[in-house]
Scaffold this motif. Structure first.
Motif, PDB file in Angstrom:
ATOM      1  N   GLU A  56       4.604   3.708   1.111  1.00 14.27           N
ATOM      2  CA  GLU A  56       3.215   3.513   0.696  1.00 14.27           C
ATOM      3  C   GLU A  56       2.765   2.101   1.047  1.00 14.27           C
ATOM      4  O   GLU A  56       3.590   1.180   1.187  1.00 14.27           O
ATOM      5  N   TYR A  57       1.442   1.914   1.141  1.00 10.26           N
ATOM      6  CA  TYR A  57       0.893   0.613   1.541  1.00 10.26           C
ATOM      7  C   TYR A  57       1.335  -0.507   0.591  1.00 10.26           C
ATOM      8  O   TYR A  57       1.665  -1.609   1.023  1.00 10.26           O
ATOM      9  N   GLU A  58       1.342  -0.215  -0.703  1.00 12.63           N
ATOM     10  CA  GLU A  58       1.702  -1.252  -1.677  1.00 12.63           C
ATOM     11  C   GLU A  58       3.164  -1.685  -1.560  1.00 12.63           C
ATOM     12  O   GLU A  58       3.568  -2.696  -2.139  1.00 12.63           O
ATOM     13  N   ASP A  59       3.981  -0.947  -0.811  1.00 10.14           N
ATOM     14  CA  ASP A  59       5.386  -1.305  -0.626  1.00 10.14           C
ATOM     15  C   ASP A  59       5.623  -2.012   0.705  1.00 10.14           C
ATOM     16  O   ASP A  59       6.768  -2.132   1.164  1.00 10.14           O
ATOM     17  N   THR A  60       4.542  -2.469   1.345  1.00  9.32           N
ATOM     18  CA  THR A  60       4.688  -3.177   2.620  1.00  9.32           C
ATOM     19  C   THR A  60       4.464  -4.673   2.409  1.00  9.32           C
ATOM     20  O   THR A  60       3.800  -5.088   1.471  1.00  9.32           O
ATOM     21  N   VAL A  61       5.050  -5.496   3.288  1.00  7.55           N
ATOM     22  CA  VAL A  61       4.844  -6.944   3.265  1.00  7.55           C
ATOM     23  C   VAL A  61       4.585  -7.415   4.695  1.00  7.55           C
ATOM     24  O   VAL A  61       4.840  -6.685   5.658  1.00  7.55           O
ATOM     25  N   ARG A  62       4.106  -8.628   4.806  1.00  2.00           N
ATOM     26  CA  ARG A  62       3.801  -9.227   6.108  1.00  2.00           C
ATOM     27  C   ARG A  62       5.023  -9.972   6.609  1.00  2.00           C
ATOM     28  O   ARG A  62       5.596 -10.794   5.887  1.00  2.00           O
ATOM     29  N   GLY A  63       5.443  -9.702   7.850  1.00  2.00           N
ATOM     30  CA  GLY A  63       6.631 -10.362   8.391  1.00  2.00           C
ATOM     31  C   GLY A  63       6.406 -10.920   9.778  1.00  2.00           C
ATOM     32  O   GLY A  63       5.709 -10.311  10.596  1.00  2.00           O
TER      33      GLY A  63
END
Length: 277
Positions: A56-63
């Motif tokens: 889900e989107y809320e489980d993504t981070v910027r890397g």
């Protein structure tokens, strides 16, 4: 207009509160990707191949990938700590003449309107730029990227033209055009005829004159399909007669544009079409 950025213009000791809005919008005809079998719109899902599951989107981070498959994680809080003044300020660096800037540097245009309490300094800056005939070179940070920018006047408003930095513009020398000068011989008659052709086609710029013909025909075809009409194949345009000699091509083009120019002067101005979908 929706505000996409809020801050101020830094102009000497003057601070001009402004709100920024996007000045242009592409009017593309958008298509959805459907399942060929049942024509159901397909869902775009984020999938982790390592965990073998949807994310889900809320489980993504910027890397940021600093080496192959090695990442450093950057949070919103990290971005807010970057000590750059242009995150909330359009920092004017210089004033120049607009004609000194090559259009290759232009990226995107934004309108500026006064922010709360910024009406008077906004008008003072605009009037000063109008009276001197100058535009302002500035720097501004929008969506985690610092831009070189140009503050200029459009109509009665100030606008920001984001630009590419010099290192982002590719070197035209790589095309090798200069090497052609010693190989290609151009006769004086050819140059003179090309100049006449340019002069025949020269007019004042009127943006209303130019239309997106492909978009109009595409929408027309879509409407026909909606109405269940048969789509007729358009005949290919008649090929122009072949003229082998370059000089003859130039001469024929000059004569053709002379006729077109006379016809255009006699023809009435076409009415503006109403937009339909």
């Amino acid at each position: 207009m929706q505000t996409v950025w809020k801050g101020s213009i830094s102009f000497g000791l003057l601070n001009v509160p402004v709100r920024m809005s996007v000045a242009t919008a592409r009017e593309n005809v958008r298509f959805r990707t459907l399942h060929k079998e049942c024509h159901t719109p397909l869902m775009q899902k984020k999938f982790c191949p390592h965990c073998n599951k949807e994310v889900e989107y809320e489980d993504t981070v910027r890397g940021y990938e600093y080496e192959d498959n090695k990442f450093v994680i950057i949070s919103d809080e990290d971005l807010e700590t970057i000590p750059v003044a242009t995150t909330k300020t359009i920092e004017i660096v210089d004033f120049i003449k607009l004609e000194e800037v090559d259009p290759v540097y232009y990226d995107k245009t934004y309108y500026l309107r006064p922010g709360d309490g910024g009406e008077k300094p906004y008008l003072i800056l605009r009037n000063a730029m109008r009276e001197t005939g100058r535009v302002a070179v500035a720097k501004v940070t929008i969506r985690q990227k610092e831009h070189l920018a140009l503050v200029r006047i459009i109509g009665n408003a100030l606008a920001v033209e984001t630009m590419f930095f010099p290192h982002e513009v590719r070197n035209v020398e790589e095309l090798g055009i200069d090497k052609l000068e010693g190989k290609i011989q151009i006769r004086n008659e050819e140059s003179e005829m090309a100049v006449k052709l340019v002069e025949n086609l020269t007019t004042e710029f009127n943006p209303q004159k130019y239309t997106d013909d492909y978009r109009e025909e595409l929408l027309k075809m879509i409407r026909q399909k909606i109405d269940g009409e048969e789509i007729k194949e358009v005949a290919a345009p008649e090929p122009r007669p072949q003229v082998l000699d370059l000089m003859e091509k130039l001469r024929a083009s000059v004569e053709a544009t002379k006729k077109e120019d006379k016809a255009a002067k006699k023809a009435p101005t076409p009415r503006k079409k109403r937009k339909t979908v």
